[in-house]
Design a protein around this motif. Sequence first.
Motif, PDB file in Angstrom:
ATOM      1  N   PRO A 173       0.813  -1.057   0.132  1.00  0.00           N
ATOM      2  CA  PRO A 173      -0.041   0.008  -0.167  1.00  0.00           C
ATOM      3  C   PRO A 173       0.903   1.268   0.107  1.00  0.00           C
ATOM      4  N   TYR A 174       2.062   1.164   0.414  1.00  0.00           N
ATOM      5  CA  TYR A 174       2.795   2.579   0.683  1.00  0.00           C
ATOM      6  C   TYR A 174       3.224   2.884  -0.885  1.00  0.00           C
ATOM      7  N   LEU A 175       3.741   1.763  -1.527  1.00  0.00           N
ATOM      8  CA  LEU A 175       4.166   1.941  -2.974  1.00  0.00           C
ATOM      9  C   LEU A 175       2.965   2.542  -3.864  1.00  0.00           C
ATOM     10  N   ALA A 176       1.821   1.701  -3.603  1.00  0.00           N
ATOM     11  CA  ALA A 176       0.642   2.033  -4.480  1.00  0.00           C
ATOM     12  C   ALA A 176       0.147   3.490  -4.120  1.00  0.00           C
ATOM     13  N   PHE A 177       0.115   3.898  -2.851  1.00  0.00           N
ATOM     14  CA  PHE A 177      -0.404   5.293  -2.541  1.00  0.00           C
ATOM     15  C   PHE A 177       0.764   6.252  -3.076  1.00  0.00           C
ATOM     16  N   ALA A 178       1.909   6.097  -2.824  1.00  0.00           N
ATOM     17  CA  ALA A 178       2.826   7.008  -3.398  1.00  0.00           C
ATOM     18  C   ALA A 178       2.699   7.263  -4.775  1.00  0.00           C
ATOM     19  N   ALA A 179       2.554   6.368  -5.615  1.00  0.00           N
ATOM     20  CA  ALA A 179       2.214   6.654  -6.939  1.00  0.00           C
ATOM     21  C   ALA A 179       1.015   7.244  -7.087  1.00  0.00           C
ATOM     22  N   ALA A 180      -0.016   6.866  -6.292  1.00  0.00           N
ATOM     23  CA  ALA A 180      -1.328   7.634  -6.430  1.00  0.00           C
ATOM     24  C   ALA A 180      -1.027   9.100  -6.311  1.00  0.00           C
ATOM     25  N   LEU A 181      -0.052   9.548  -5.384  1.00  0.00           N
ATOM     26  CA  LEU A 181      -0.090  10.737  -4.987  1.00  0.00           C
ATOM     27  C   LEU A 181       0.681  11.540  -6.285  1.00  0.00           C
ATOM     28  N   ASN A 182       1.488  10.900  -6.762  1.00  0.00           N
ATOM     29  CA  ASN A 182       2.286  11.568  -8.029  1.00  0.00           C
ATOM     30  C   ASN A 182       1.189  11.840  -9.162  1.00  0.00           C
TER      31      ASN A 182
END
Length: 511
Positions: A332-341
């Motif tokens: 989830p951290y990797l996925a959400f960081a991508a979402a923020l970008n």
Amino acid sequence: MSLIHTYQFNPQLFWIRDLSSLFSDFLRYALLSVLVVALVQMAFFRSVSALSRLRSRVGQQSNLSNSVRWLQTQTSTHTDLYSELKELVPEYQERVKKLKKEHGSVELGKITVDMVLGGMRGMTALVWLGSAVDPDEGIRFRGMSIPECQKKLPGAFPGGEPLPEAVLWLLLTGKIPNKAQVDSLAQELRSRATIPDYAYKAIDALPVSAHPMTQFTTGVMALQVQSEFQKAYEGGIHKSRYWEPTYEDTMNLIARLPAVAAYIYRRKYKDGKIISLDHSLDYGANYAHMLGFDDPEMLEFMRLYISIHSDHEGGNVSSHTAHLVASPLSDPYLAFAAALNGLAGPLHGLANQEVLRWIRSIVAEFGTPNISTEQLTDYINKTLSSGQVVPGYGHGVLRQTDPRYTCQREFALKHLPNDPYFQLVSKIKEVVPPILTKLGKVKNPWPNVDAHSGVLLNYYGLTEENYYTVLFGVSRSIGVGPQLIWDRALGMPLERPKSVTLEKLEQLCAK
């Protein structure tokens, strides 16, 4: 005549006359009793059947005002969210298995060239449990409209705006939580909110001048070091249990985002003076408090802001990005960081800051927000003729005024009706739609959520518009997070759509 009277004992006549009468009456009353029981049972089962049909109709008519699906009216015996979810997962898994087995070949629609060249707009290609956007009615969270959520979800006080914790519970379970469940979830999130020092150090490695979203993404990536999913996967966890460490990561992430986001705000705009979490406050109020705002109205607006920005079905850039990046089992951290970008793009999350900048340019042009309709019309036409768009207007799906705009307007009417900037926003809403409609190229000339939020934040003192997208990011975690958990629970596969070359597309069209 009563049975007692009929069968009074007479030693001389009983054996001759009343023995046969007794048997006859007993048989008659026994048959009558059987008939009564049968009628009662019939009435009971008819009532159950009618109630079942009523529940079904309520579920099928979720688009009607003041209607809530039966699932949402169920009460839960669990106070903690994890236990509630663990009970629901097998039910949803069976539903997915049944859909695949019995209806896997059902066609959902046709794909056109316009869809392929238009950013896949309108393609039905994604399951998203939390919410859906109706072109006419706007966002629905698990079938509930925003007014329904405001009415039925617990607030910090009676009649208050929905608590973000209540929205999180609803999006994850499909059920309306009670106040005790929401309070328990708020306490759980506070208990998970400790930030490791290295996350702050990672942010501090960036120049203070870095955009708040760059700093925010960096902080999220630093938190990834403690991913429970990564540890469990490396330890050989069975795929049927992937959702469990995903739940832990998601809850930790949601809990820690306000503190990370507030740290960035205080670092960039307030000389680095940090404000600690208050264990007596709820999620939204705590975020506002750590930013440096303790006005009760601002705390209430932050609850509303986070709730209405939490989810917007799965096709928008940030939500879809999180789903896509998580599909190869990224945590989830990797996925959400991508979402923020994705959220950091001007056509998505940055739109809210663009609105306030545009409104400020109007005020700078005329020296005051109190301008005439004619002056505003001229300025809007000048904006459009220069090749720019009117920020905050139009929507990819909606064909009416965004209900998220409407609820913010109602909040402003209640708390700041005489604010000059709010009055300017109201005037813009009157002037822009006719102009855009006259152009004939705009499918939706009505205001969206971004057209209003900046003015409210500005009123309460959060004037740094570059930071607004971080607020959006904190909010969006409450919608994206539950879907990541369900993606793992339902065994959603690696996402891999088919692409074609432009030459291939031209060949297909030629045929």
